[in-house]
Enzyme design. Structure first.
Site, short mmCIF file in Angstrom:
data_model
loop_
_atom_site.label_atom_id
_atom_site.label_comp_id
_atom_site.label_asym_id
_atom_site.label_seq_id
_atom_site.Cartn_x
_atom_site.Cartn_y
_atom_site.Cartn_z
N ASP A 7 -21.08 -13.07 -38.69
CA ASP A 7 -21.45 -13.27 -37.32
C ASP A 7 -22.60 -12.59 -36.72
O ASP A 7 -23.07 -11.68 -37.37
CB ASP A 7 -20.07 -13.36 -36.63
CG ASP A 7 -20.32 -13.37 -34.96
OD1 ASP A 7 -20.70 -14.78 -34.77
OD2 ASP A 7 -20.18 -12.58 -34.23
N ASP A 9 -23.83 -12.30 -32.78
CA ASP A 9 -23.48 -11.65 -31.51
C ASP A 9 -22.10 -10.72 -31.51
O ASP A 9 -21.02 -11.20 -31.85
CB ASP A 9 -23.35 -12.53 -30.42
CG ASP A 9 -24.71 -13.09 -30.01
OD1 ASP A 9 -25.77 -12.86 -30.64
OD2 ASP A 9 -24.66 -14.19 -29.23
N ASP A 203 -16.27 -10.81 -34.99
CA ASP A 203 -15.49 -9.89 -33.95
C ASP A 203 -14.82 -10.76 -32.94
O ASP A 203 -14.11 -10.21 -32.25
CB ASP A 203 -16.59 -9.14 -33.32
CG ASP A 203 -17.32 -10.00 -32.32
OD1 ASP A 203 -18.25 -10.98 -32.91
OD2 ASP A 203 -17.45 -9.96 -31.01
#
Length: 263
Positions: A7, A9, A203
């Site tokens: 991922d 961001d 996250d």
């Protein structure tokens, strides 16, 4: 063969500054070992290309929360936004929703560049790239939980779903980063005889399926939102957690996997 899916961001990119420089040592290490890094983000292809170039990678990418994959050949090219694309179908569906539900959601397509910049913290040129969508629509849902469930049910009936990312509530076709990861793995597996082993880092809730599907999943700490739940895969040791957030945590965990021989 090893593949690293990540991922952006809050994971490879710092949640506030969008910098990946703290992860540069690990990225250089992976490059030296010939291990492809596959970006898997809610961002558009237009947003991700400059990031990939800045990192120095040119592999395929999973875009718009898994709604599309680009770089696997001409069949994986994004559709013409002005044709009957998933994005246009989704926007038409939103216009047809009951007013009391439709009014609860505002997406990037409803906002001008300045508003997208304000909501994301991106500079105006980057915000314009974020509006160049082919598959999905991130935004904000402001209704009640009951309204949200009714909203999702109507989307579901038309072949779409909604996922909560680190920043936005994103509407998209019924697919996921995990399904696209499997597609990319199959692409690489056709060219090698050895099994392809995967590492995935993320996250947010929209990363969890990808982390669960990987041979080794890594949850990158992000104090900006609630921690991901502990799953059976994590209890079995197949999912690890970083103590540091963002690219600092990314860097440490990749080095850890190299040290243990997984990468």
């Amino acid at each position: 063969m090893r593949l690293v899916f990540t991922d952006l961001d809050g994971t490879l990119l710092d949640h506030d500054s969008y910098s990946f420089e703290a992860a540069r040592p690990a990225l250089d290490l992976l490059e030296a070992r010939g291990i492809p890094v596959i970006l898997a983000s809610s961002k558009t292809e237009a947003e991700m290309r400059p990031i990939a170039e800045a990192i120095g990678i040119s592999y395929s990418m999973i875009v718009e929360n898994g709604a599309g994959v680009v770089g696997l050949g001409k069949d994986a090219a994004p559709p013409d936004r002005h044709s009957s694309s998933p994005y246009n179908h989704l926007k038409s569906l939103l216009r047809e929703l009951p007013k009391e539900l439709g009014a609860c959601f505002e997406g990037f397509g409803d906002w001008d560049v300045a508003r997208v910049s304000e909501e994301t913290g991106l500079p105006l040129p980057a915000a314009e790239l974020a509006r160049q969508r082919h598959f999905s629509e991130p935004g904000r849902f402001t209704g009640t939980e009951a309204q949200k469930q009714a909203f999702i049910a109507l989307l579901d009936a038309q072949g779409f779903t909604a996922v909560q990312g680190g920043r936005f509530f994103t509407l998209m076709p019924k697919t996921s980063k995990a399904e696209r990861m499997a597609e990319v793995v199959a692409h690489y597996q056709r060219s090698v005889e050895e099994p392809v082993r995967t590492v995935a880092l993320g996250d947010a809730p929209n990363d969890l399926a990808m982390l669960e599907a990987a041979d080794c999943g890594i949850i990158i700490a992000n104090p900006a939102h609630k921690a991901l739940p502990v799953t059976e895969r994590e209890r079995q040791g197949a999912i690890l957690r970083s103590e540091q957030s963002g690219p600092q945590g990314w860097n440490i965990m990749i080095h850890q996997l190299v040290a243990t021989g997984f990468l």
